[in-house]
Design an enzyme around this catalytic site. Structure first.
Site, short mmCIF file in Angstrom:
data_model
loop_
_atom_site.label_atom_id
_atom_site.label_comp_id
_atom_site.label_asym_id
_atom_site.label_seq_id
_atom_site.Cartn_x
_atom_site.Cartn_y
_atom_site.Cartn_z
N CYS A 171 34.28 61.64 62.85
CA CYS A 171 33.59 60.78 61.87
C CYS A 171 32.56 59.88 62.56
CB CYS A 171 34.65 59.94 61.14
SG CYS A 171 33.96 58.79 59.95
N CYS A 174 32.36 56.33 61.22
CA CYS A 174 33.46 55.46 61.67
C CYS A 174 33.31 55.09 63.16
CB CYS A 174 34.79 56.16 61.50
SG CYS A 174 34.98 57.00 59.94
N ASP A 175 33.00 56.05 63.99
CA ASP A 175 33.08 55.84 65.45
C ASP A 175 31.72 55.81 66.13
OD1 ASP A 175 35.81 55.86 65.20
OD2 ASP A 175 35.99 58.00 65.60
C1 LIG Z 1 38.83 59.14 63.40
C2 LIG Z 1 38.66 58.49 62.05
C3 LIG Z 1 38.13 57.21 62.00
C4 LIG Z 1 37.93 56.60 60.76
N1 LIG Z 1 37.35 55.36 60.73
C5 LIG Z 1 37.05 54.79 59.53
C6 LIG Z 1 36.38 53.55 59.46
O1 LIG Z 1 36.05 52.95 60.49
N2 LIG Z 1 36.12 53.03 58.23
C7 LIG Z 1 36.47 53.66 57.07
O2 LIG Z 1 36.22 53.14 55.97
N3 LIG Z 1 37.10 54.86 57.11
C8 LIG Z 1 37.38 55.45 58.31
N4 LIG Z 1 37.97 56.67 58.34
C9 LIG Z 1 38.30 57.33 57.08
C10 LIG Z 1 39.60 56.71 56.49
O3 LIG Z 1 40.60 56.74 57.49
C11 LIG Z 1 40.05 57.54 55.29
O4 LIG Z 1 38.99 57.64 54.36
C12 LIG Z 1 41.23 56.89 54.57
O5 LIG Z 1 42.30 56.68 55.49
C13 LIG Z 1 41.73 57.79 53.46
O6 LIG Z 1 42.82 57.15 52.86
P1 LIG Z 1 43.88 58.01 52.02
O7 LIG Z 1 44.92 57.04 51.60
O8 LIG Z 1 43.19 58.81 50.99
O9 LIG Z 1 44.47 59.08 53.05
P2 LIG Z 1 45.16 58.86 54.46
O10 LIG Z 1 44.84 57.54 55.07
O11 LIG Z 1 44.83 60.10 55.23
O12 LIG Z 1 46.70 58.82 54.12
C14 LIG Z 1 47.37 59.96 53.65
C15 LIG Z 1 48.85 59.69 53.86
O13 LIG Z 1 49.60 60.65 53.13
C16 LIG Z 1 50.66 61.08 53.94
N5 LIG Z 1 51.06 62.41 53.48
C17 LIG Z 1 50.36 63.57 53.52
N6 LIG Z 1 51.09 64.56 53.00
C18 LIG Z 1 52.27 64.03 52.62
C19 LIG Z 1 53.45 64.55 52.02
N7 LIG Z 1 53.55 65.85 51.70
N8 LIG Z 1 54.48 63.72 51.77
C20 LIG Z 1 54.40 62.40 52.09
N9 LIG Z 1 53.31 61.83 52.66
C21 LIG Z 1 52.26 62.64 52.92
C22 LIG Z 1 50.08 61.09 55.35
O14 LIG Z 1 51.11 61.04 56.31
C23 LIG Z 1 49.25 59.82 55.33
O15 LIG Z 1 50.03 58.71 55.67
C24 LIG Z 1 38.26 57.28 59.57
C25 LIG Z 1 38.85 58.55 59.63
C26 LIG Z 1 39.04 59.15 60.86
C27 LIG Z 1 39.69 60.52 60.91
#
Ligand SMILES: Cc1cc2nc3c(=O)[nH]c(=O)nc-3n(C[C@H](O)[C@H](O)[C@H](O)COP(=O)(O)OP(=O)(O)OC[C@H]3O[C@@H](n4cnc5c(N)ncnc54)[C@H](O)[C@@H]3O)c2cc1C
Length: 358
Positions: A171, A174-175
């Protein structure tokens, strides 16, 4: 020097004078934490490069997959390696965990029960919905909000895994700021890759865009902008090339080796490698149960009043799992709030209908 939350907060409020580095935790090929590599990294940054402050980040992009003990261990390692030299050491993971723990406590105070489990099966064909956990626990629910996220696809090279968090990222938004005035490369040929390369032009010194085909799949408007950056010398294209190896040392990535059909491999010196070959939404579990588009859960069509409702009334989706475009923390949190409002409205209406029928 000890981790001091007051001190950390004061620094995060200030504009952080001096030079900072994010000390992401390196991992061995077998997935264990490379403590020696981590010590060497922070020692090199602080003693050789004169970095003033360190953020001790967790495993990049997977902060919470490290246990609390592992995070504390990494923080203590940084303190023991450079605590007398670095002006401030902050544990980014600890701060993130504070937020998570506070949010969980807040939800519990509002009556939520927090359960840790991995859902392995769902049945949305009957009411209440049935969800089964990995150890066979069964959860019944009148409504479900799905927020299982999306995983950045990787090329699959061992060296890519080895340097993930030490120069390899999924990303640029992000980084990217870690690579100010450095040379970077972006791998990929679709909209995301072109957007990442364009984004990096405002930060990096030069960006190489590496694509395995001879033309991009990105939209014409993006290609126009790309052509301008190429003409300006900010982006260099490497077409019909694949990433063959990520090369680095204890400080992180130093170069990439490219593979070109019927040609010698080319080495490019870069500090950052952004793999932009797409995301895989974590939706295997819901295949056949919900309508999807390219793996992303489709929302907002079953009920125009409910933007987060999926094809099954009562099942909602929020965050990256239903968002192929923005995929940011704040947009995910915002759509989570929308889903909570939609779920509450759905429950209230279901209750009213039941009372009217009685
Ligand atoms: C390297 C990196 C850096 C980033 N830096 C930034 C940043 O600086 N700023 C920013 O705004 N965004 C950043 N992002 C993006 C941001 O992390 C995501 O957009 C955000 O976390 C998405 O949130 P979410 O809740 O949709 O999913 P996630 O945060 O991915 O959470 C999904 C959760 O669901 C759980 N899960 C999955 N399947 C199951 C299951 N079957 N049963 C139970 N639990 C399950 C997972 O374990 C996880 O805890 C970054 C992403 C990456 C990869």
């Amino acid at each position: 020097m000890k981790y001091d939350r007051q001190n950390a907060k004061a620094h995060s409020r200030a504009t952080m004078r001096g030079i900072w580095a994010a000390a992401n935790t390196p991992f061995n090929e077998d997935g264990s934490i490379d403590e020696g590599g981590f010590r060497k990294n922070v020692d090199h940054w602080v003693n050789d490069l004169g970095i003033d402050g360190l953020f001790v980040a967790g495993k990049q992009g997977e902060f919470f997959s490290m246990s609390v003990d592992e995070r504390k261990r990494m923080f203590d390692l940084a303190v023991s390696a450079v605590g007398d030299k670095a002006q401030t050491i902050m544990s980014c993971s600890d701060q993130n965990m504070d937020v998570v723990i506070d949010l969980a406590k807040h939800a519990q105070a509002c009556g939520a029960e927090v359960v840790q489990d991995v859902i392995t099966h769902v049945d949305f064909s009957r009411r209440p919905f049935v969800l089964t956990g990995e150890f066979g626990d069964v959860y019944l629910a009148d409504t479900v909000i799905i927020c299982t996220g999306a995983t950045a696809k990787s090329i699959g090279l061992p060296s890519e895994t080895l340097f993930r968090g030490r120069g390899v990222s999924g990303c640029a938004t992000c980084d990217g700021f870690f690579y100010k005035d450095m040379d970077c490369c972006v791998i990929g040929g679709g909209n995301t890759a072109v957007e990442e390369a364009l984004f990096l032009t405002s930060i990096a010194r030069k960006t190489y865009l590496v694509h395995r085909r001879d033309r991009f799949r990105a939209e014409p408007a993006l290609l126009d902008r790309l052509a301008k950056r190429v003409a300006a010398g900010q982006i260099e294209l490497r077409l019909s090339c694949e990433l063959d190896e990520v090369i680095g040392d204890e400080t992180g990535v130093t170069a990439v080796r490219l593979r070109k059909a019927a040609a010698e491999g080319e080495m490019i010196d870069v500090s950052g490698v952004f793999v932009a070959i797409g995301h895989q939404p974590n939706t295997t579990l819901f295949e056949g149960a919900l309508e999807m588009n390219d793996g992303y859960i489709m929302t907002g069509r079953a009920d125009p009043q409910s933007q987060t409702m999926t094809s099954v009334p009562g099942v909602f989706a929020a965050g990256d799992v239903q968002d192929a475009i923005y995929r940011q923390a704040v947009t995910s949190a915002g759509s989570g709030c929308m889903a909570a409002l939609d779920a509450r409205r759905y429950l209230e209406m279901a209750t009213e209908e039941r009372i009217a029928a009685e």
